[in-house]
Design a protein around this motif. Structure first.
Motif, short mmCIF file in Angstrom:
data_model
loop_
_atom_site.label_atom_id
_atom_site.label_comp_id
_atom_site.label_asym_id
_atom_site.label_seq_id
_atom_site.Cartn_x
_atom_site.Cartn_y
_atom_site.Cartn_z
N VAL A 295 0.86 -1.19 0.00
CA VAL A 295 0.00 0.00 0.00
C VAL A 295 0.89 1.24 0.00
N VAL A 296 0.68 2.10 -0.97
CA VAL A 296 1.35 3.40 -0.96
C VAL A 296 0.46 4.32 -0.13
N VAL A 297 0.97 4.74 1.02
CA VAL A 297 0.21 5.62 1.90
C VAL A 297 0.74 7.04 1.70
N VAL A 298 -0.16 7.98 1.40
CA VAL A 298 0.26 9.35 1.11
C VAL A 298 -0.52 10.35 1.96
N THR A 299 -0.09 11.60 1.87
CA THR A 299 -0.73 12.68 2.63
C THR A 299 -1.48 13.64 1.70
N ALA A 300 -0.91 13.89 0.49
CA ALA A 300 -1.54 14.82 -0.45
C ALA A 300 -2.38 14.06 -1.46
N ARG A 301 -3.42 14.74 -1.99
CA ARG A 301 -4.37 14.05 -2.86
C ARG A 301 -4.08 14.24 -4.34
N GLU A 302 -2.82 14.28 -4.72
CA GLU A 302 -2.49 14.39 -6.15
C GLU A 302 -2.86 13.07 -6.82
N GLN A 303 -3.59 13.12 -7.94
CA GLN A 303 -4.12 11.90 -8.57
C GLN A 303 -3.01 10.96 -9.03
N PRO A 304 -3.05 9.69 -8.61
CA PRO A 304 -1.93 8.77 -8.91
C PRO A 304 -2.01 8.20 -10.32
N PHE A 305 -1.73 9.03 -11.34
CA PHE A 305 -1.84 8.53 -12.71
C PHE A 305 -0.49 8.29 -13.36
N ASP A 306 0.58 8.38 -12.58
CA ASP A 306 1.92 8.18 -13.14
C ASP A 306 2.62 7.13 -12.30
N MET A 307 3.42 6.29 -12.96
CA MET A 307 4.14 5.25 -12.20
C MET A 307 5.16 5.84 -11.24
N ALA A 308 5.50 7.12 -11.44
CA ALA A 308 6.47 7.77 -10.56
C ALA A 308 6.01 7.79 -9.10
N PHE A 309 4.70 7.78 -8.87
CA PHE A 309 4.20 7.75 -7.49
C PHE A 309 4.77 6.53 -6.76
N ALA A 310 4.71 5.35 -7.41
CA ALA A 310 5.20 4.12 -6.78
C ALA A 310 6.72 4.06 -6.85
N ARG A 311 7.26 4.46 -7.99
CA ARG A 311 8.71 4.34 -8.20
C ARG A 311 9.48 5.17 -7.18
N SER A 312 8.92 6.33 -6.82
CA SER A 312 9.65 7.20 -5.89
C SER A 312 9.82 6.52 -4.52
N LEU A 313 9.03 5.46 -4.25
CA LEU A 313 9.21 4.71 -3.00
C LEU A 313 9.98 3.41 -3.25
N GLY A 314 10.39 3.17 -4.49
CA GLY A 314 11.14 1.95 -4.80
C GLY A 314 10.29 0.81 -5.31
N ILE A 315 9.02 1.08 -5.64
CA ILE A 315 8.13 0.02 -6.13
C ILE A 315 8.12 0.02 -7.66
#
Ligand SMILES: [Zn+2]
Length: 503
Positions: free
Chosen positions: A415-435
């Motif tokens: 589970v990627v747990v976040v604080t801001a509600r930027e829409q997760p439409f790019d793989m960079a959201f996961a990649r930035s955590l190493g996923i």
């Protein structure tokens, strides 16, 4: 030629209880002022980037006012909106005192902005500029595909140019189109006149992906209209049903050269074509389990589920729990939830540290409709401050922020747990955590369609699912107070006897 550039962009949900304040606009550099507009948006894939490119090509001088945008969310308080609008107009006054009158104005708008006490926020911005400019100087605005267009906008604007793509990847192109229209108008080559045909229609999001049937045919026909003699531009807008405003719904806009009758006939004709095929733009609800079964039958991985009722890109809170609960109940492994908005859980992960286990009550905190929180033990795999750079087809070149974030693992489910509600439409959201999303068998996203631009190339199959959340796509469950028209498929019923396909 001097052309002023500005805009306030917001997609407003009137169904969420939170407000979108000036602070939300200021967050993550959402307001650019004066020269900053040029410095930040030159060369980017947003309409303002396209405006700048076309003006530069023609040797016209941009007069940057203010460009403000915030994540989709609840109503904008009247005073906060007035502050942005007034600043934009004051900057126009100052620029004209210094360098003489501007020749025209280009506005970068969304089309579904609602302000407390002002149902048609975008129309209010346009009307304010029209008043300042007088009847002659051109005023041209670009809009998202999801605008609820009104007669007031058509009366105020010289021309309106809407996106042709969903996921939205043609923003700079539409900005350039608007720039070309204003330049040609100022040179006296054309005289744009606009007409609208509003449709009593709510368009299912899964039926709007513009590179797929059935929506690809709509766009093909739209482009055919644009090639007709005397037509300068045409726009189809699918509307934004989560704004309860009088004129909510889909629409067609046509811009003709000098001939208002031609503009109106063209809009009417295309609207009639869309209306006759209204059942094609409807998709019934699909449960999480049904979607997973369909994905297994297709046999290709990863199976990607779009949890569109909790699409933060539409203003939803992003903490609904049904999809995660189903993943856990089914004991899935190599599964990823992108994401859960939960600042308490993100902070708990950071307090514990990488490699530790935390007890959590995860998600489901914003509203009872979002489902109850999930009590669980989670392993903290990685932590991040949330900053990343977009590298997918949408917004390439811009930076984003998930806020304080964590990669948590519950059994086989990440589970990627976040604080801001930027829409997760790019793989960079996961990649930035190493996923690496490519290694997953199951991916669930809180997005309705924008994720397709980045995830289609890696997806085995894609399914929009109807899990419990505030932005349900079952429009019969939403209670409207301001909408004046009966619409399909709510009051104008879906006839089961119809020979047209439903599926
Ligand atoms: Zn949109």
């Amino acid at each position: 030629m001097r052309i002023a550039i500005g805009g306030i962009l917001h997609e407003t949900s009137t169904f969420v209880e939170t407000r979108t304040t000036l602070d939300d606009f200021e967050y993550d550099r959402g307001i650019a002022r004066g020269r900053e507009v040029i410095e930040r948006f030159r060369g980017t894939n947003v309409c303002t980037g396209g405006f700048l490119e076309s003006l530069e090509r023609h040797g016209a001088q941009p007069v940057p006012l203010l460009r403000a945008s915030a994540f989709p969310g609840g109503l904008i308080p009247a005073g906060d909106y007035a502050a942005m609008k007034d600043e934009m107009l004051e900057r126009l006054d100052a620029a004209e005192r210094e360098g003489g009158p501007v020749d025209g104005v280009l506005l970068d708008l969304h089309g579904a902005m609602v302000v407390e006490g002002i149902d048609d926020g975008d129309g209010d911005v346009l009307a304010a500029f029209r008043e300042r400019l007088g009847p002659v100087r051109p005023l041209i605005a670009t809009f998202d595909l999801h605008g609820n267009h009104t007669r007031r906008r058509i009366a105020a604007a010289t021309a309106i140019v809407g996106f042709d793509t969903f996921p939205h990847v043609d923003m700079a192109e539409r900005g350039r189109e608007a720039g070309e229209i204003i330049i040609r108008t100022l040179r006296g080559e054309i005289r744009p006149v606009a007409a609208i045909h509003q449709l009593p229609l709510f368009w299912s999001t899964p039926r709007q992906a513009t590179s797929h049937p059935p929506m690809d045919e709509v766009i093909r026909r739209l482009h055919e209209l644009e090639r007709r003699r005397g037509i300068i531009s045409a726009t189809v807008s699918t509307g934004f049903p989560w704004s309860d405003v009088p004129e909510v719904g889909a629409s067609v806009i046509a811009i003709a050269d000098s001939d208002r009758g031609l503009a109106q006939r063209t809009a009417d004709e295309f609207a009639a074509w869309i209306w006759e095929r209204r059942r094609r733009w409807y998709q019934g609800p699909v449960s999480v389990r049904e979607a997973l079964e369909a994905g297994h039958r297709a046999g290709r991985f990863p199976i990607v589920l779009a949890d569109h009722a909790d699409n933060t890109g539409g203003g939803s809170p992003g903490d609904s729990t049904e999809v995660l609960r189903t993943f856990l109940e089914l004991g899935l492994s190599d599964a990823l939830l992108l994401y859960m908005v939960d600042h308490e859980a993100a902070r708990a992960g950071h307090a514990a540290g990488v490699g530790r286990t935390v007890r959590l009550s995860l998600g489901g905190k914003s509203h009872p409709v979002q489902g109850p929180p999930i009590d669980c033990e989670a392993e903290v795999v990685a932590l991040s401050t949330g900053e990343f750079a977009y590298d997918g087809p949408m917004w390439a070149g811009l930076t984003g922020s998930m806020g304080l974030s964590a990669w948590l693992k519950i059994g086989g489910v990440s589970v990627v747990v976040v604080t801001a509600r930027e829409q997760p439409f790019d793989m960079a959201f996961a990649r930035s955590l190493g996923i690496d999303c490519r290694t997953m068998k199951y991916i669930a996203l809180k997005s309705a369609a924008h994720f397709r631009a980045a995830f289609e190339p890696i997806a085995g199959s894609i399914h929009n699912v109807d899990a419990a959340a505030i932005h349900t796509h079952d429009f019969t469950k939403l209670v409207y107070r301001k909408r004046i028209r009966p619409v399909f498929p709510v009051e104008i019923a879906f006839s089961r006897d119809s020979p047209e396909e439903r599926g």
